[in-house]
Design an enzyme around this catalytic site. Structure first.
Site, PDB file in Angstrom:
ATOM      1  CG  ASP A  70      -1.720  -9.464   1.754  1.00 50.90           C
ATOM      2  OD1 ASP A  70      -1.525  -8.370   2.324  1.00 50.90           O
ATOM      3  OD2 ASP A  70      -2.771 -10.122   1.896  1.00 50.90           O
ATOM      4  CG  ASP A  71       0.323  -3.851   1.492  1.00 49.98           C
ATOM      5  OD1 ASP A  71       0.563  -3.261   0.435  1.00 49.98           O
ATOM      6  OD2 ASP A  71       0.001  -3.265   2.548  1.00 49.98           O
ATOM      7  CE  LYS A 143      -5.972  -9.182   2.813  1.00 50.28           C
ATOM      8  NZ  LYS A 143      -4.969  -9.995   3.531  1.00 50.28           N
ATOM      9  CG  ASP A 145      -6.371  -4.308   3.995  1.00 46.92           C
ATOM     10  OD1 ASP A 145      -7.193  -3.887   4.825  1.00 46.92           O
ATOM     11  OD2 ASP A 145      -5.304  -4.868   4.314  1.00 46.92           O
ATOM     12  NE  ARG A 201      -9.076 -10.551   8.129  1.00 45.55           N
ATOM     13  CZ  ARG A 201      -7.934  -9.859   8.047  1.00 45.55           C
ATOM     14  NH1 ARG A 201      -7.197  -9.926   6.950  1.00 45.55           N
ATOM     15  NH2 ARG A 201      -7.515  -9.134   9.056  1.00 45.55           N
ATOM     16  CG  ASP A 205      -4.197  -8.241  10.400  1.00 42.50           C
ATOM     17  OD1 ASP A 205      -5.329  -7.876  10.014  1.00 42.50           O
ATOM     18  OD2 ASP A 205      -3.148  -7.822   9.892  1.00 42.50           O
TER      19      ASP A 205
END
Ligand code: GLA
Length: 379
Positions: A70-71, A143, A145, A201, A205
């Site tokens: 992820d990030d 992903k 975002d 999504r 979150d």
């Protein structure tokens, strides 16, 4: 007819990624993502350890494939604009090769804005260059975002901004699952597939608390018509094994995500997992419901206060049925077969107990613990 065939052949020759892209995410993606447990502290060693665990603990055998960073992997761009990983990651190609050597696939994360949500370098103005870089490193999943994109684009531009990256990935010539992350803004489920999203999504979150998990999970009802093979609603990654919920609450989490045909991305530290978390994550009978080839997202068919019944039609003509208790005391929950349009007697199987319960006509009732769930197959 003949002309169409040649046009199709020409298209596939020009865009070699396109043929493979059609079969991407035929069923909801399964794997692991670093964010829910490691947040910004994640390192390449954590990612290797996750791949090692999936390959050896039964998860790979149960269908988990993607190992997703992820990030927080990025450092800065060099003078040619090329993005580099930071010291916690080093050589991204070597990491991808390692994950591939385990028979798994690898994913990463970026933003259409100048910065990611955690303030790392985003892809703004470098979309094509980044897509080519991800493909050259051997990545299989992105992903993407929204984050700081809000500072440089209007909300109306969102679909074209996502399409831009999809097209860049397609031109890069490697099949890369495209995961949209913009928290459900602008009813993304109505346009996510048209801009090339394989999943999007639908919510803000998740957190490792029953209240948050159940709120976002149960509010998916009504979105079922927008999901299908190749394009899925994503109510966020799993928290199973992170320690903030009880056994029954994690069973509810897994049951609900499977009934929803949601992506199953474990979000815990796979190198230090309890047998209980592993058992919940690798229940093959539950996973078969999530991954059912009919590709239908389930929905709520009955509710009485905190007691809910959800159902998902399956490719073999059967039905997955989930009985949920969102209340504060144990309670019996009943599924009435008329709500499933079933008149005959049916076999009921308990997919958590792995037990055939017998034949039932009219209805089936079972006790469901506080915040717990039963997952049944009715046929
Ligand atoms: C957003 C996303 C999360 C995670 C973080 C990373 O909050 O919704 O899933 O990717 O950014 O910074």
């Amino acid at each position: 007819m003949k002309r169409d065939f040649w046009i199709c052949l020409l298209f596939l020759a020009a865009f070699p990624g396109a043929a493979a892209a059609q079969s991407l995410a035929a069923t909801p993606p399964m794997g692991w993502n670093s964010w829910n447990h490691f947040h910004c502290k994640v390192t390449a060693d954590d990612v290797r350890a996750a791949a090692d665990a999936i390959a050896s603990n039964g998860m790979k055998d149960a269908g988990y494939v993607y190992v997703n960073i992820d990030d927080c992997w990025q450092s800065a761009r060099d003078e040619t604009g090329m993005i580099h990983a930071n010291d916690r990651f080093g050589d991204m190609k070597a990491l991808a090769d390692y994950v591939h050597s385990k028979g798994l696939k690898i994913g990463l994360y970026s933003s259409p804005g100048p910065k990611t949500c955690a303030g790392y370098e985003g892809s703004y103005g470098h979309e094509q260059q980044d897509a080519r870089q991800y493909a050259a490193w051997g990545f299989d999943y992105l992903k993407y975002d929204w984050c700081s994109a809000a500072k440089v684009y209007t909300p109306e531009q969102m679909p074209e901004v996502y399409k831009k990256m999809h097209d860049a990935l397609a031109r890069a010539g490697r099949p890369i699952v495209f995961s949209l992350c913009q928290y459900g803004m602008g009813r993304v489920w109505t346009w996510g597939a048209s801009v090339g999203g394989n999943l999007w999504r639908t919510t803000n979150d998740i957190a490792d608390r029953y209240e948050r998990m159940s709120l976002i999970g149960f509010e998916q009802n009504g979105l079922e018509n927008f999901a299908g093979s190749g394009h899925w609603n994503d109510p966020d990654m799993l928290e199973i094994g992170n320690g903030g919920m009880s056994h029954d609450e994690y069973v509810t989490h897994m049951t609900l995500w499977c009934i929803l045909a949601a992506p199953l991305l474990a979000g815990n530290d796979l190198s230090k997992m309890t047998p209980d978390a592993l058992e919940i994550l690798t229940n093959k009978e539950a996973i078969a419901i999530d991954q059912d080839p009919k590709g239908v997202q389930g929905r709520r068919i009955a509710e009485e206060g905190p007691l809910e019944v959800w159902a998902k039609p399956l490719a073999d003509g059967g039905m997955a049925v989930a009985l949920f208790n969102r209340g504060q005391s144990a309670n019996p929950v009943t599924v009435h077969f008329k709500d499933l349009r079933i008149k005959r007697a049916v076999q009921v199987r308990d997919l958590w107990a792995h037990k055939d319960l017998g034949k039932f006509k009219g209805s089936f009732t079972a006790d469901v613990p506080i915040h717990g769930a039963l997952l049944l197959k009715v046929k």
